[in-house]
Enzyme design. Structure first.
Site, PDB file in Angstrom:
ATOM      1  N   ARG A   1       0.841  -1.207   0.000  1.00 38.80           N
ATOM      2  CA  ARG A   1       0.000   0.000   0.000  1.00 38.80           C
ATOM      3  C   ARG A   1       0.872   1.252   0.000  1.00 38.80           C
ATOM      4  NH1 ARG A   1      -2.152   2.364   4.354  1.00 38.80           N
ATOM      5  NH2 ARG A   1      -2.159   0.434   5.550  1.00 38.80           N
TER       6      ARG A   1
ATOM      7  N   TYR B   1     -15.404  14.196 -16.847  1.00 40.38           N
ATOM      8  CA  TYR B   1     -15.806  12.800 -16.672  1.00 40.38           C
ATOM      9  C   TYR B   1     -16.821  12.746 -15.518  1.00 40.38           C
ATOM     10  CZ  TYR B   1     -15.354   7.785 -16.080  1.00 40.38           C
ATOM     11  OH  TYR B   1     -15.609   6.451 -15.989  1.00 40.38           O
TER      12      TYR B   1
ATOM     13  N   ASP C   1      -6.506  16.297 -16.340  1.00 41.72           N
ATOM     14  CA  ASP C   1      -6.821  14.913 -16.696  1.00 41.72           C
ATOM     15  C   ASP C   1      -6.475  14.758 -18.181  1.00 41.72           C
ATOM     16  OD1 ASP C   1      -8.031  12.535 -17.532  1.00 41.72           O
ATOM     17  OD2 ASP C   1      -9.712  12.723 -16.134  1.00 41.72           O
TER      18      ASP C   1
ATOM     19  N   LYS D   1      -7.435   3.377 -19.821  1.00 42.04           N
ATOM     20  CA  LYS D   1      -7.709   3.724 -21.218  1.00 42.04           C
ATOM     21  C   LYS D   1      -6.445   3.520 -22.068  1.00 42.04           C
ATOM     22  CE  LYS D   1     -11.578   4.792 -19.244  1.00 42.04           C
ATOM     23  NZ  LYS D   1     -11.901   6.121 -18.767  1.00 42.04           N
TER      24      LYS D   1
HETATM   25  C1  LIG Z   1     -12.377   6.661 -17.594  1.00 41.66           C
HETATM   26  C2  LIG Z   1     -12.019   8.050 -17.186  1.00 41.66           C
HETATM   27  C3  LIG Z   1     -11.809   8.392 -15.845  1.00 41.66           C
HETATM   28  C4  LIG Z   1     -12.000   7.384 -14.730  1.00 41.66           C
HETATM   29  O1  LIG Z   1     -11.085   6.375 -14.813  1.00 41.66           O
HETATM   30  P1  LIG Z   1     -11.304   4.909 -14.133  1.00 41.66           P
HETATM   31  O2  LIG Z   1     -10.047   4.221 -14.433  1.00 41.66           O
HETATM   32  O3  LIG Z   1     -12.522   4.315 -14.757  1.00 41.66           O
HETATM   33  O4  LIG Z   1     -11.527   5.181 -12.685  1.00 41.66           O
HETATM   34  C5  LIG Z   1     -11.437   9.686 -15.554  1.00 41.66           C
HETATM   35  N1  LIG Z   1     -11.284  10.611 -16.517  1.00 41.66           N
HETATM   36  C6  LIG Z   1     -11.497  10.329 -17.818  1.00 41.66           C
HETATM   37  C7  LIG Z   1     -11.330  11.396 -18.822  1.00 41.66           C
HETATM   38  C8  LIG Z   1     -11.872   9.041 -18.194  1.00 41.66           C
HETATM   39  O5  LIG Z   1     -12.093   8.763 -19.483  1.00 41.66           O
END
Ligand SMILES: *Cc1c(COP(=O)(O)O)cnc(C)c1O
Length: 395
Positions: free
Chosen positions: A61, A114, A186, A211
């Protein structure tokens, strides 16, 4: 580590050698350190391990050698001093934001985020006494006008759903830096291959590594890229919230990262070609893609993005039923959420919400019944184009 006296490596080299020096064994393929805890040889070493923040091999952790390698590669790509891995993209975003604000602070976020990020700003932070301003991200003056003496943080996301609206990263950084406000971007939709927010002055870059970074629709992970000083502030919240990535998934992420530049090259080319082709079809009402000249912020896209990334949004000429039939008749685009993986995915946005919203509610929320989000993958462009042509009734 790469010597500072040499020119910086290209991304293609960074993904293969960004973790050099972190190997603890002779394996060419990195070992998976599937251990929750790590032994000390003696009392002195135990005391040293226990007292070292972010020790890579004390307790998983707190850190893990497989995490350290994947994190080093992402930090090398984003050009930050360091990176922390988390169990999901939302783990990265929630941990970062909660580590940096307290009651009485003010933060700025975008109208388009998001969905779970929007929830953090709309619902969670106000419960803890943090003031939140939501601003139109395409308008720099609106962001500036929202700033207050107690603004601590600006949360950005570019491009953002549903219409791939962009945020001027260098512009926001120029507003934030002199005021001592921390900026978070992000960078999930663009990926570090297409955009490097830290190079434009953004302090912290977060990703859903689920992603493009992972790239194979097989793992859930997140990354926080920042300076050592910010990591020192964020890490205690990470150990407290506990959104810890499994070592296996860190290894899968590292494996995915090795091919990120070639995958993005193919995906960028596919997406741009498909977006341009879709725009010419009379069956399509409108296409949103940053690298199309028709994108309202195309000049900004050219300035801050090297490629357009996987996501194209478009509206069909037709209603809910026609859109639903079109999406279902595609052979090479799977109906599934997510983006940035090797296979093409597609979402009929209105269908995604039809279980929880009425048509009137969707109209009020700006979700037209004919809207589609496409996450382009690595299939051959001729096959993709042919499949879309067939689904549009062109052949
Ligand atoms: C999918 C996504 C998230 C969240 O990510 P997870 O891995 O599903 O928690 C945050 N920001 C964007 C732009 C995303 O496409």
């Amino acid at each position: 580590m790469h010597s500072d006296s040499l020119p910086p490596w290209h991304d293609a080299t960074r993904v293969l050698h960004g973790d050099a020096g972190l190997s603890q064994d002779a394996d060419v393929s990195p070992a998976i350190h599937y251990s929750a805890t790590f032994k000390a040889r003696d009392a002195a070493e135990f005391a040293e391990m226990a007292g070292t923040p972010r020790h890579p091999a004390y307790y998983t952790r707190y850190g893990n050698p497989t995490h350290a390698r994947a994190a080093a590669v992402v930090a090398a790509l984003e050009g930050t001093q360091t990176a922390l891995l988390t169990a999901s993209g939302m783990g990265a975003i929630s941990t970062t934001v909660l580590a940096l604000v307290q009651a009485g602070d003010h933060v700025v976020a975008q109208t388009r985020h998001y969905m779970s990020t929007a929830k953090l700003f709309d619902e969670v932070l106000p419960r803890f006494g943090v003031q939140v301003s939501i601003v139109e991200q395409a308008e720099l003056p609106a962001i500036e006008a929202a700033l207050r003496p107690n603004t601590r943080l600006i949360m950005l996301e570019t491009p953002a759903n549903p219409t791939l609206v962009l945020t001027d990263l260098a512009g926001v950084a120029a507003l934030a830096r002199p005021r001592g406000i921390i900026t978070i971007a992000d960078n999930t939709f663009a990926s570090p291959i297409n955009c490097k927010p830290h190079g434009l002055g953004i302090d912290i870059v977060v990703h859903s590594a689920t992603k493009s970074l992972g790239g194979h629709h097989d793992l859930t992970a997140g990354v926080i890229c920042c300076s050592e000083a910010l990591a020192t502030r964020i890490w205690p919240m990470h150990t407290t919230l506990g959104a810890v990535l499994s070592p296996m998934d860190a290894w899968l992420l590292l494996r995915g990262l090795r091919t990120l530049p070639v995958r993005m090259e193919r995906i960028n080319a596919n997406a741009l070609a498909l977006a341009g082709w879709l725009e010419q079809q009379p069956q399509i009402e409108q296409v949103h893609y940053p690298l199309l000249a028709s994108h309202p912020q195309h000049a900004l896209a050219r300035r801050q993005m090297a490629g357009g990334g996987p996501v194209i949004a478009f509206a069909l000429n037709g209603g809910y039923e026609a859109t639903s039939r079109f999406v279902a008749s595609l052979e090479l685009a799977t109906q599934a959420v997510s983006l940035g993986g090797v296979e093409t995915l597609i979402v009929h946005t209105a269908a995604m919400w039809s279980g929880t919203m009425s048509e009137a509610q969707m109209a009020a929320a700006g979700i037209p019944p004919n809207f589609v989000r496409l996450a382009v993958g690595m299939e051959h462009i001729d096959d993709l184009r042919r499949d879309f042509a067939r689904a549009l009734g062109l052949m």
